[in-house]
Scaffold this motif. Sequence first.
Motif, short mmCIF file in Angstrom:
data_model
loop_
_atom_site.label_atom_id
_atom_site.label_comp_id
_atom_site.label_asym_id
_atom_site.label_seq_id
_atom_site.Cartn_x
_atom_site.Cartn_y
_atom_site.Cartn_z
N GLN A 121 0.93 6.51 -6.40
CA GLN A 121 1.61 5.22 -6.47
C GLN A 121 2.98 5.30 -5.81
O GLN A 121 3.39 4.38 -5.10
CB GLN A 121 1.74 4.77 -7.92
CG GLN A 121 0.43 4.32 -8.55
CD GLN A 121 0.59 3.98 -10.01
OE1 GLN A 121 1.15 4.75 -10.79
NE2 GLN A 121 0.10 2.82 -10.41
N GLU A 122 3.70 6.40 -6.03
CA GLU A 122 5.02 6.55 -5.43
C GLU A 122 4.93 6.71 -3.92
O GLU A 122 5.77 6.20 -3.18
CB GLU A 122 5.73 7.75 -6.04
CG GLU A 122 6.15 7.54 -7.49
CD GLU A 122 6.67 8.80 -8.14
OE1 GLU A 122 7.50 8.70 -9.05
OE2 GLU A 122 6.26 9.91 -7.73
N ASN A 177 4.42 3.27 -2.41
CA ASN A 177 5.42 2.27 -2.79
C ASN A 177 6.46 2.14 -1.68
O ASN A 177 7.15 3.10 -1.35
CB ASN A 177 6.09 2.71 -4.10
CG ASN A 177 7.02 1.67 -4.67
OD1 ASN A 177 7.44 0.74 -3.98
ND2 ASN A 177 7.36 1.82 -5.94
#
Length: 303
Positions: free
Chosen positions: A223-224, A227
Amino acid sequence: MPQTGYIYVPAPSKENLEIGLNAGLWGWRSSALDRAGARHAVRRLVKGDFLLLGHRGPNSRVAPGGWADAVLQRVIIAQISRPLFDATDRVWPDDTYPERIGIDVLDEESDVGSTSLGADAMEALRLSANKQGAAVVTAGAAAVASLAAGLPPVQDQHVADDLDHDGDTSAVAQVLVRREQQKLRRALIRGRATTTCGFCGRTLPSRFIRAAHIKRRSQASRQERLNVSNIIPACLIGCDELFEHGYIYVTTDGTIAAGPRSSATSDLKQIADTLAGRVVGDFGTHRAEFFRWHREHTASIGA
């Protein structure tokens, strides 16, 4: 020679798939690996081997070769980061899935069929679907290489970001990681001919701008990594290298500061000092945690 494990994930397991990808894990019920040597197959997978997960395909209860013309709505390519291990902490909501492997997601593509993967890979996925998602392991990485080679370009062919990947030197893995980073660059640049560097503030032709991770890719969750708040435009004239290696960092109020490493030479210190005191571009709460990680782990500055 690397191996490839093929796993089919049925449509009802969509939530579990997302959770596993974000956690960097895949797991099985022990009952699924008790059958027909399935556990032995998974144990053959070692760090650096490939894992190909297919999701949302047709009915698997067909004759061998029946998926020759099938299309999978999602295909995820990962590398094994941790071989088979046991754990009982709850990751997925519906069950423990105690027999697990660690994975590093390299790429995800949609609407993939045998033209890209090859008939053997599609058959392996069909077999996995009929084995409760147990992995079907084959020698080599031909399907992964075929898919990587056949992917359409993401960006201008003249732009080539440096590779932000601390994994092995597999050429296939590098192609897929570069593709991930090119997708992020496209989202950041948005087709503009010129882009402003987030550090020095110079507006340059976009080919001079890198989509730089604030929190290093190898340390970031899936997810990071994806992002856009963890991505900052950094010019190749110098700001990208200065930030990546901790010669400059960003303080809690968004101000650029020279890091201790910048004192390696007087000329380097002078360059870093020219950026000190500037407010980094697009600073805000959405990026503050990523800059904190960079201060503490790359620039070696406490919070």
